[in-house]
Design a protein around this motif. Structure first.
Motif, PDB file in Angstrom:
ATOM      1  N   ALA A   1       0.834  -1.221   0.148  1.00  0.00           N
ATOM      2  CA  ALA A   1      -0.157   0.091   0.098  1.00  0.00           C
ATOM      3  C   ALA A   1       0.815   1.153   0.061  1.00  0.00           C
ATOM      4  CB  ALA A   1      -0.951  -0.088   1.256  1.00  0.00           C
TER       5      ALA A   1
ATOM      6  N   GLU B   1       2.717   1.688  -3.291  1.00  0.00           N
ATOM      7  CA  GLU B   1       1.635   2.214  -4.335  1.00  0.00           C
ATOM      8  C   GLU B   1       1.553   3.812  -4.133  1.00  0.00           C
ATOM      9  OE1 GLU B   1      -1.972   3.772  -6.053  1.00  0.00           O
ATOM     10  OE2 GLU B   1      -1.768   3.601  -3.924  1.00  0.00           O
TER      11      GLU B   1
ATOM     12  N   ASN C   1     -10.719  -6.963  -2.502  1.00  0.00           N
ATOM     13  CA  ASN C   1     -10.211  -5.571  -2.802  1.00  0.00           C
ATOM     14  C   ASN C   1      -8.756  -5.606  -3.236  1.00  0.00           C
ATOM     15  OD1 ASN C   1     -12.693  -4.299  -2.181  1.00  0.00           O
ATOM     16  ND2 ASN C   1     -12.135  -3.714  -0.119  1.00  0.00           N
ATOM     17  N   ALA C   2      -7.977  -6.319  -2.767  1.00  0.00           N
ATOM     18  CA  ALA C   2      -6.359  -6.663  -3.159  1.00  0.00           C
ATOM     19  C   ALA C   2      -6.759  -7.049  -4.672  1.00  0.00           C
ATOM     20  CB  ALA C   2      -6.047  -7.396  -2.119  1.00  0.00           C
TER      21      ALA C   2
ATOM     22  N   LYS D   1      -8.850  -6.542  -6.621  1.00  0.00           N
ATOM     23  CA  LYS D   1      -9.153  -5.515  -7.688  1.00  0.00           C
ATOM     24  C   LYS D   1      -8.066  -4.617  -7.889  1.00  0.00           C
ATOM     25  CE  LYS D   1     -12.743  -2.135  -8.141  1.00  0.00           C
ATOM     26  NZ  LYS D   1     -13.885  -1.523  -7.501  1.00  0.00           N
ATOM     27  N   ALA D   2      -7.429  -4.356  -6.886  1.00  0.00           N
ATOM     28  CA  ALA D   2      -6.365  -3.229  -6.761  1.00  0.00           C
ATOM     29  C   ALA D   2      -5.155  -3.914  -7.661  1.00  0.00           C
ATOM     30  CB  ALA D   2      -5.921  -3.040  -5.472  1.00  0.00           C
TER      31      ALA D   2
ATOM     32  N   VAL E   1      -5.767  -3.448 -11.488  1.00  0.00           N
ATOM     33  CA  VAL E   1      -6.025  -1.923 -11.741  1.00  0.00           C
ATOM     34  C   VAL E   1      -4.254  -1.563 -11.750  1.00  0.00           C
ATOM     35  CG1 VAL E   1      -6.302   0.453 -11.081  1.00  0.00           C
ATOM     36  CG2 VAL E   1      -8.209  -1.290 -10.648  1.00  0.00           C
ATOM     37  N   TRP E   2      -3.620  -1.758 -10.918  1.00  0.00           N
ATOM     38  CA  TRP E   2      -2.165  -1.429 -11.014  1.00  0.00           C
ATOM     39  C   TRP E   2      -1.528  -2.203 -12.078  1.00  0.00           C
ATOM     40  CZ3 TRP E   2      -0.698  -2.588  -5.108  1.00  0.00           C
ATOM     41  CH2 TRP E   2      -1.259  -1.730  -4.208  1.00  0.00           C
TER      42      TRP E   2
END
Length: 285
Positions: free
Chosen positions: A240, A243, A272-273, A275-276, A279-280
């Protein structure tokens, strides 16, 4: 002199000869306790459980028999049964601090936070200086994000046991959540000096520094936590901050480490991880 809830008799009570237990019966009870404790120490919990049940039948007003039985049940992953035994003991001895303390911990372990809080408050009502009651109350406030109340409860607990490390760590965290950053840092620095290899302190410092906007020190401390304790929790926290400071490639690497090592199911945090991560990865292509 201990109270009757702990299996002792107050010095001010008069006991007639007729009330005294048969020495042979008491010796049988002591031998049974010895065998139960030995079985528990050897990890033979099922056998120990039966011995502790027998002890309760022999002496239903000795609080520690309920506690020991509950602990053996807990080690056997039979949490619901452990809670039921402690609740049974509490009905007989409502002011037994031993039973209340362990019951509060089992309530927290099983997610019954309001029941745990009620137990903690009951202990403080009996004795305002009871450490366990204050600590349990603080832990529940902490879990609910009631930082002001948590800080007060932890502070009172630390007045009784100032060297209690787990409570000091949570007290510092509550201070940080309240924006009392310097106070939190002062506590963490002392903890750091006492145990330089405690990864939890570095993880929490990373969170405090992130809240302060000092991302450089946040990254440094969270990386130290990973080095000391490579685990899903430290991987996720470190990803986190990476990022946050724009190091997406490293953030992706540690987020993947979290996802590949965590044993949690499809929790909101894990989803959520995932999903992140998608995106990343799109951002670095």
């Amino acid at each position: 002199i201990r109270d009757r809830s702990l299996g002792y008799v107050g010095a001010g009570e008069e006991i007639s000869g007729e009330d005294l237990p048969d020495p042979k019966d008491k010796m049988d009870e002591y031998m049974l306790m010895f065998r139960a404790t030995k079985l528990e120490m050897k990890g033979k919990y099922e056998e120990a459980i039966e011995k502790y049940r027998e002890l309760i039948r022999l002496a239903p007003d000795v609080s520690w028999y309920y506690v020991n039985l509950a602990m053996s049940l807990g080690k056997s992953k039979r949490i619901l049964e452990a809670v039921q035994i402690l609740e049974q003991g509490r009905k007989r001895m409502p002011e037994s601090m031993g039973i209340l303390s362990v019951l509060g911990l089992f309530y927290m372990h099983s997610g019954r936070m309001q029941d745990a809080f009620a137990v903690g408050q009951a202990m403080v009502a009996i004795d305002p200086q009871n450490f366990d009651g204050l600590a349990i109350s603080g832990w529940v406030y902490d879990a609910e994000g009631k930082w002001e109340e948590a800080a007060r409860a932890f502070q009172k607990a630390l007045e009784i046991e100032p060297e209690n490390r787990p409570i000091r760590i949570r007290y510092a965290y509550a201070l940080g959540a309240l924006g009392r950053y310097q106070e939190a840092l002062d506590v963490y620095y002392k903890l750091q000096q006492e145990a330089p290899d405690d990864s939890k302190v570095y993880s929490d410092l990373g969170i405090v520094y992130t809240s302060m906007g000092n991302f450089g020190l946040a990254r440094e401390n969270l990386k130290k936590a990973v080095d000391l304790n490579p685990s899903p929790e430290t991987y996720l926290s470190y990803s986190a901050i990476l990022e946050r400071v724009g190091d997406l490639e490293e953030a992706i690497r540690y987020l993947k480490l979290y996802l590949s090592t965590t044993k949690e199911g499809d929790t909101p945090r894990k989803l959520n991880a995932e999903k992140a991560l998608r995106v990343w990865e799109q951002k670095v292509r």
